[in-house]
Design a protein around this motif. Structure first.
Motif, PDB file in Angstrom:
ATOM      1  N   ASP A 113      17.139  -6.463 -64.865  1.00 11.82           N
ATOM      2  CA  ASP A 113      17.703  -6.673 -63.518  1.00 11.82           C
ATOM      3  C   ASP A 113      18.921  -5.784 -63.296  1.00 11.82           C
ATOM      4  O   ASP A 113      19.081  -5.182 -62.228  1.00 11.82           O
ATOM      5  N   LYS A 114      19.749  -5.695 -64.327  1.00 14.11           N
ATOM      6  CA  LYS A 114      20.955  -4.873 -64.216  1.00 14.11           C
ATOM      7  C   LYS A 114      20.579  -3.398 -64.002  1.00 14.11           C
ATOM      8  O   LYS A 114      21.160  -2.701 -63.166  1.00 14.11           O
ATOM      9  N   GLU A 120      17.833  -2.275 -62.716  1.00 18.19           N
ATOM     10  CA  GLU A 120      17.253  -2.133 -61.372  1.00 18.19           C
ATOM     11  C   GLU A 120      18.350  -2.039 -60.308  1.00 18.19           C
ATOM     12  O   GLU A 120      18.266  -1.244 -59.375  1.00 18.19           O
ATOM     13  N   GLN A 121      19.400  -2.821 -60.498  1.00 18.73           N
ATOM     14  CA  GLN A 121      20.462  -2.836 -59.492  1.00 18.73           C
ATOM     15  C   GLN A 121      21.453  -1.689 -59.617  1.00 18.73           C
ATOM     16  O   GLN A 121      21.849  -1.085 -58.633  1.00 18.73           O
ATOM     17  N   ASN A 122      21.849  -1.382 -60.878  1.00 19.94           N
ATOM     18  CA  ASN A 122      22.915  -0.390 -61.072  1.00 19.94           C
ATOM     19  C   ASN A 122      22.401   0.996 -61.428  1.00 19.94           C
ATOM     20  O   ASN A 122      23.175   1.944 -61.487  1.00 19.94           O
ATOM     21  N   HIS A 123      21.120   1.110 -61.761  1.00 21.37           N
ATOM     22  CA  HIS A 123      20.540   2.378 -62.228  1.00 21.37           C
ATOM     23  C   HIS A 123      21.298   2.913 -63.433  1.00 21.37           C
ATOM     24  O   HIS A 123      21.398   4.125 -63.629  1.00 21.37           O
ATOM     25  N   LYS A 139       8.604  -3.063 -61.439  1.00 17.99           N
ATOM     26  CA  LYS A 139       9.823  -2.668 -60.713  1.00 17.99           C
ATOM     27  C   LYS A 139       9.833  -1.162 -60.472  1.00 17.99           C
ATOM     28  O   LYS A 139      10.219  -0.680 -59.409  1.00 17.99           O
TER      29      LYS A 139
END
Ligand code: 5AD
Length: 354
Positions: A9-10, A12-15, A40
């Motif tokens: 998740d991290k 995916e959000q922060n790249h 994703k």
């Protein structure tokens, strides 16, 4: 599993993740995690490129090379390699055929062959661009001087592929003879980018002596360098090299890393490589499903194809050949993707608002 999921998740959000987090993500991977990552990766790729798969016509212009990389079948010391070099006319013939077949990017790849001086290479690039102004020209011709790269760019070459092979300088020295240095390789990549090429780096998965920490460094390098393209494929041993008896990389880990790279750089052009197709009959499809969006069928004249043997059993005919594009298209359709007749340039982050 919870730590693994939260890292995904991290990412995916922060790249972005720390090197330690990349290590954890790789070492603790499970089939479930791979599936989530691939879903994703597919989602972000579709937001940017839809279900398009870009094709590149790969012209292997010469297997003559002054380098002696320990992993590579066309290394200078390999006496069993039957050497060849295409003439400029043969290269242009390949482009003619490729254009008819629907290719709008031509990739000239070869060993570091002294025949291809700036003058020779620029004249070929100029001829291709003049004949096919609607096509992109990609070069993959190794390390050259800044002046040389600049001339090629000024002549109209659009993209340049130069894999960094490994982002760990000590590992780099285990894969290459002392004449080649990690520093030179990275400097070339920085120069290419500065000049304005769409630039590609990349590395082998499962190359000899590679550790998870090294792979994590590769991911960090890809994250920070921000390449427009990134070529990764499994290491496959070649019988006439010092690494003949080493173990090859796996399709499973290659696909896992493809998904991670797609999440690091949603807009990156990511090939599902020949090496992946070579070690697994469904490797091409698996790569695309993991987040890749480029395939590079072989457009070299059929008489030389077998001679560009970077590793054992390298695919070059069958569905690997440009002439079988329709078959490749069917294979891509069967998994929900469309091959497109398009230059397939990288989409810039700004334009896409991401
Ligand atoms: N296995 C897999 N990939 C290889 N390459 C060279 N030799 C091998 C091998 N044995 C890759 C390198 C190079 C690209 C053209 O092919 O990463 O950059």
């Amino acid at each position: 599993m919870t730590k693994l999921l939260s890292l995904i998740d991290k990412l995916e959000q922060n790249h972005s993740l720390t090197v330690e987090e990349y290590v954890y993500l790789i070492d603790n991977r499970t089939p479930e995690a791979a599936k989530i990552l691939a879903e994703k990766a597919d989602k972000v790729r579709r937001q940017i490129y839809g279900n398009a798969v870009f094709i590149r016509g790969l012209i292997e212009v010469s297997n003559i090379c002054k380098n002696d990389c320990y992993y590579c079948g066309i290394r200078k010391s390999n006496r069993n390699c039957e050497r060849y070099r295409l003439t400029p006319e043969q290269i242009l013939d390949c482009c003619d055929e490729g254009y008819r077949l629907g290719f709008r990017t031509f990739v000239m790849q070869g060993g570091e062959d002294g025949f291809f001086t700036d003058e020779v290479l620029c004249s070929i690039v100029a001829d291709i661009k003049q004949r096919y102004p609607d096509c992109a020209v990609t070069l993959s011709m190794g390390e050259r001087s800044e002046e040389s790269y600049q001339k090629l760019f000024d002549t109209g070459a659009d993209r340049y592929l130069l894999r960094h092979e490994t982002a760990d300088s000590e590992h780099y020295a285990m894969l290459h003879p002392k004449e080649l240095s990690f520093e030179d390789r990275i400097n070339c990549l920085k120069t290419l980018k500065k000049i304005g090429f769409q630039t590609g780096c990349g590395f082998m998965v499962g190359s000899p002596f590679q550790t998870t920490a090294m792979l994590a460094k590769d991911l960090k390098f890809v994250e920070e360098f921000k390449p427009d393209m990134c070529g990764i494929g499994p290491f496959v041993p070649h019988k006439d090299t010092p690494f003949a008896d080493k173990t090859g990389g796996t399709a499973e880990l290659t696909c896992y890393l493809l998904s991670i790279i797609r999440l690091i750089h949603p807009e990156v052009l990511l090939p599902s490589t020949t090496a992946l197709g070579t070690i697994d009959p469904n490797g091409r499809e698996k790569g695309i499903l993991a987040g890749a969006n480029v395939v590079m069928p072989n457009l070299s004249p059929s008489i030389v194809r077998k001679k560009y043997e970077l590793y054992n059993n390298k695919l070059s005919d069958g569905d690997e050949s440009a002439q079988r594009k329709e078959n490749l298209a069917k294979r891509m359709q069967s998994i929900g993707y469309e091959i497109v007749t398009d230059r397939g340039d990288v989409k810039s982050k700004k334009k896409e608002g991401i």
